[in-house]
Motif scaffolding. Structure first.
Motif, PDB file in Angstrom:
ATOM      1  N   LEU A   1      11.300  -8.070  -4.217  1.00  0.00           N
ATOM      2  CA  LEU A   1      10.251  -7.168  -4.674  1.00  0.00           C
ATOM      3  C   LEU A   1      10.560  -5.755  -4.221  1.00  0.00           C
ATOM      4  O   LEU A   1      11.111  -5.549  -3.130  1.00  0.00           O
ATOM      5  CB  LEU A   1       8.895  -7.605  -4.101  1.00  0.00           C
ATOM      6  CG  LEU A   1       8.323  -8.915  -4.642  1.00  0.00           C
ATOM      7  CD1 LEU A   1       7.158  -9.365  -3.778  1.00  0.00           C
ATOM      8  CD2 LEU A   1       7.893  -8.751  -6.083  1.00  0.00           C
ATOM      9  N   PRO A   2      10.229  -4.770  -5.019  1.00  0.00           N
ATOM     10  CA  PRO A   2      10.497  -3.383  -4.615  1.00  0.00           C
ATOM     11  C   PRO A   2       9.632  -2.987  -3.435  1.00  0.00           C
ATOM     12  O   PRO A   2       8.493  -3.447  -3.296  1.00  0.00           O
ATOM     13  CB  PRO A   2      10.148  -2.583  -5.870  1.00  0.00           C
ATOM     14  CG  PRO A   2       9.166  -3.447  -6.608  1.00  0.00           C
ATOM     15  CD  PRO A   2       9.588  -4.855  -6.333  1.00  0.00           C
ATOM     16  N   GLU A   3      10.208  -2.165  -2.552  1.00  0.00           N
ATOM     17  CA  GLU A   3       9.432  -1.636  -1.441  1.00  0.00           C
ATOM     18  C   GLU A   3       8.353  -0.702  -1.989  1.00  0.00           C
ATOM     19  O   GLU A   3       8.598   0.089  -2.902  1.00  0.00           O
ATOM     20  CB  GLU A   3      10.338  -0.865  -0.479  1.00  0.00           C
ATOM     21  CG  GLU A   3      11.411  -1.730   0.173  1.00  0.00           C
ATOM     22  CD  GLU A   3      10.826  -2.765   1.116  1.00  0.00           C
ATOM     23  OE1 GLU A   3       9.672  -2.574   1.555  1.00  0.00           O
ATOM     24  OE2 GLU A   3      11.515  -3.768   1.402  1.00  0.00           O
ATOM     25  N   THR A   4       7.150  -0.818  -1.455  1.00  0.00           N
ATOM     26  CA  THR A   4       6.042   0.001  -1.946  1.00  0.00           C
ATOM     27  C   THR A   4       5.328   0.652  -0.774  1.00  0.00           C
ATOM     28  O   THR A   4       5.359   0.148   0.352  1.00  0.00           O
ATOM     29  CB  THR A   4       5.033  -0.844  -2.741  1.00  0.00           C
ATOM     30  OG1 THR A   4       4.567  -1.912  -1.905  1.00  0.00           O
ATOM     31  CG2 THR A   4       5.667  -1.422  -3.992  1.00  0.00           C
ATOM     32  N   SER A   5       4.681   1.744  -1.058  1.00  0.00           N
ATOM     33  CA  SER A   5       3.884   2.425  -0.046  1.00  0.00           C
ATOM     34  C   SER A   5       2.498   1.819   0.020  1.00  0.00           C
ATOM     35  O   SER A   5       2.105   1.021  -0.834  1.00  0.00           O
ATOM     36  CB  SER A   5       3.787   3.913  -0.397  1.00  0.00           C
ATOM     37  OG  SER A   5       3.091   4.069  -1.633  1.00  0.00           O
ATOM     38  N   ALA A   6       1.754   2.215   1.020  1.00  0.00           N
ATOM     39  CA  ALA A   6       0.389   1.703   1.165  1.00  0.00           C
ATOM     40  C   ALA A   6      -0.455   2.055  -0.050  1.00  0.00           C
ATOM     41  O   ALA A   6      -1.335   1.298  -0.458  1.00  0.00           O
ATOM     42  CB  ALA A   6      -0.236   2.268   2.438  1.00  0.00           C
ATOM     43  N   ALA A   7      -0.170   3.212  -0.640  1.00  0.00           N
ATOM     44  CA  ALA A   7      -0.958   3.637  -1.802  1.00  0.00           C
ATOM     45  C   ALA A   7      -0.701   2.762  -3.012  1.00  0.00           C
ATOM     46  O   ALA A   7      -1.518   2.693  -3.929  1.00  0.00           O
ATOM     47  CB  ALA A   7      -0.632   5.092  -2.141  1.00  0.00           C
ATOM     48  N   ALA A   8       0.450   2.078  -3.023  1.00  0.00           N
ATOM     49  CA  ALA A   8       0.799   1.232  -4.171  1.00  0.00           C
ATOM     50  C   ALA A   8       0.607  -0.244  -3.854  1.00  0.00           C
ATOM     51  O   ALA A   8       1.241  -1.094  -4.472  1.00  0.00           O
ATOM     52  CB  ALA A   8       2.236   1.509  -4.596  1.00  0.00           C
ATOM     53  N   GLU A   9      -0.244  -0.551  -2.896  1.00  0.00           N
ATOM     54  CA  GLU A   9      -0.433  -1.943  -2.480  1.00  0.00           C
ATOM     55  C   GLU A   9      -0.955  -2.808  -3.623  1.00  0.00           C
ATOM     56  O   GLU A   9      -0.564  -3.971  -3.764  1.00  0.00           O
ATOM     57  CB  GLU A   9      -1.404  -1.998  -1.300  1.00  0.00           C
ATOM     58  CG  GLU A   9      -1.593  -3.395  -0.704  1.00  0.00           C
ATOM     59  CD  GLU A   9      -0.292  -3.964  -0.163  1.00  0.00           C
ATOM     60  OE1 GLU A   9      -0.168  -5.208  -0.129  1.00  0.00           O
ATOM     61  OE2 GLU A   9       0.593  -3.178   0.223  1.00  0.00           O
ATOM     62  N   ALA A  10      -1.845  -2.272  -4.446  1.00  0.00           N
ATOM     63  CA  ALA A  10      -2.391  -3.045  -5.555  1.00  0.00           C
ATOM     64  C   ALA A  10      -1.287  -3.453  -6.530  1.00  0.00           C
ATOM     65  O   ALA A  10      -1.279  -4.575  -7.051  1.00  0.00           O
ATOM     66  CB  ALA A  10      -3.467  -2.249  -6.281  1.00  0.00           C
ATOM     67  N   ALA A  11      -0.325  -2.549  -6.755  1.00  0.00           N
ATOM     68  CA  ALA A  11       0.786  -2.867  -7.657  1.00  0.00           C
ATOM     69  C   ALA A  11       1.638  -3.977  -7.063  1.00  0.00           C
ATOM     70  O   ALA A  11       2.122  -4.860  -7.783  1.00  0.00           O
ATOM     71  CB  ALA A  11       1.626  -1.620  -7.906  1.00  0.00           C
ATOM     72  N   ARG A  12       1.840  -3.962  -5.750  1.00  0.00           N
ATOM     73  CA  ARG A  12       2.635  -5.018  -5.112  1.00  0.00           C
ATOM     74  C   ARG A  12       1.920  -6.364  -5.207  1.00  0.00           C
ATOM     75  O   ARG A  12       2.541  -7.392  -5.482  1.00  0.00           O
ATOM     76  CB  ARG A  12       2.918  -4.674  -3.657  1.00  0.00           C
ATOM     77  CG  ARG A  12       3.726  -5.774  -2.959  1.00  0.00           C
ATOM     78  CD  ARG A  12       4.048  -5.426  -1.524  1.00  0.00           C
ATOM     79  NE  ARG A  12       4.715  -6.560  -0.880  1.00  0.00           N
ATOM     80  CZ  ARG A  12       6.025  -6.774  -0.925  1.00  0.00           C
ATOM     81  NH1 ARG A  12       6.810  -5.949  -1.607  1.00  0.00           N
ATOM     82  NH2 ARG A  12       6.550  -7.826  -0.306  1.00  0.00           N
TER      83      ARG A  12
END
Length: 379
Positions: A285-296
């Protein structure tokens, strides 16, 4: 045509349908109607004039009969058996007479054959429908009670037009998950007077079904763009028909060489699809920031859904041929996922660990993820 394309999905969703008068009129010959996957099934009835037949019958019914029938089915579901068996006898005999007597101008020979076949089944519907509904949903094998039901259905062919035996035989074979498995039983169950005519019919049905399965295997090999869910479902159904339902021991003789070769071919194609899909399913899975948690979270959910479909495809391949190297393919791919060096030197997180369990099962997950000096960084 539009409905034909939607029927596979509708069968999965199984929405509740109301019991309408046209549906009630179709019940006696519904199991003989041509289907999208087997339009050429012997003795099937084409759907092209179904709407015309419904209108003819409904307009020709005595008003009191039509009103009484509609009152009985008001608010009832299409699978409401008591309602069908109560209301059907009010209209089926009259419907048979109306349909058999109709002779529309310009009717083609194949349309006339379809009309007379439907009329014949409507004419014996009072006896046929209660018997046939005992075999629904389709059986993986006929038990003693089912065999007695099949015997009674075949007996209805002793008096009737020549096509009736073929129609009833086709309906019985469609009531089996594996038609080839019940062919020997039907020959034994038929009245002695029908057996000479039944034997060539069974050979015809068996040959057609074998050709249909071979075509489905070929289609599975060439339809590379089909979604993973459809691929898994297709091979699961093939395994049901070629081997038998999952978890049931086959009570038949070992398959002949042609059937065994077909199973191996289907398993090989399933294995190829499995290997191809595995690459994308186990991709990190791509690394995501806290702001993109919903996308993860959404990506994890989608990946786990694909993993379950992939696992089902793998089980179907093993059912078709236990020698298919699904375990080896799975372990190899999962080792690449959990190996920190091969996975860009990142730790295995709980989402990847869950993926390992879905695809490999608890035993392989424990083998790959258990705490030890070599696994110190793993979840």
């Amino acid at each position: 045509p539009a409905l034909a394309a939607m029927r596979p999905r509708l069968r999965q969703l199984r929405p509740k349908r109301p019991l309408t008068l046209p549906r009630l009129l179709t019940v006696p010959f519904e199991a003989a109607l041509a289907r999208g996957s087997d339009q050429d099934w012997p003795f099937s009835i084409g759907r092209g004039r179904l709407g015309d037949w419904h209108r003819l019958i409904i307009e020709g019914l005595p008003p009191n009969t039509g009103q009484a029938t509609k009152a009985l089915i008001e608010g009832r579901a299409a699978d409401d058996e008591p309602a069908i068996l109560e209301a059907g006898p009010l209209v089926w005999p009259a419907a048979a007479e109306l349909l058999a007597a109709d002779c529309p101008p310009g009717e083609k020979p194949e349309e006339r054959t379809d009309r007379l076949r439907a009329a014949d089944l409507l004419g014996i519907a009072v006896e046929l429908v209660p018997l046939h509904r005992r075999l629904l949903p389709p059986r993986d094998a006929f038990d003693a009670e089912d065999k007695e039901t099949a015997r009674a259905i075949l007996a209805l062919a002793e008096a009737g037009p020549p096509d009736r035996l073929g129609l009833l035989t086709g309906m019985l074979l469609r009531a089996a998950v594996r038609p080839a498995a019940v062919v020997p039983s039907l020959l034994d169950l038929a009245p002695a007077s029908l057996r000479p005519g039944l034997r060539p019919l069974l050979d015809q049905f068996a040959a057609h079904h074998q050709a249909l399965i071979e075509q489905r295997v070929t289609d599975a090999a060439t339809a590379e763009e089909r979604p993973l869910e459809e691929v898994a479902d297709a091979f699961w159904r093939l395994a049901d028909e070629l081997v038998g339902p999952a978890g049931r021991a086959a009570a038949e003789a070992p398959p002949d060489s042609a059937s065994k070769a077909l199973r191996q071919r289907a398993a090989g194609i399933a294995g190829e699809r499995y290997a191809a899909a595995m690459t994308s399913v186990v991709a990190p899975l791509p690394e995501t920031s806290a702001a993109a948690e919903a996308a993860r979270v959404a990506a994890v959910k989608a990946r786990e859904a694909d993993a379950r479909r992939l696992a089902r495809l793998g089980r179907a391949a093993r059912r078709l041929d236990p020698e298919t190297p699904i375990e080896r393919l799975t372990e190899s791919a999962l080792r690449r996922l959990v190996d920190p060096a091969a996975a860009l030197d990142r730790a295995i997180d709980v989402d990847d660990a869950r993926l390992v369990e879905i695809l490999g099962g608890p035993d392989l997950a424990w083998q790959l993820l258990r705490p030890n000096p070599g696994n110190a960084r793993r979840a």
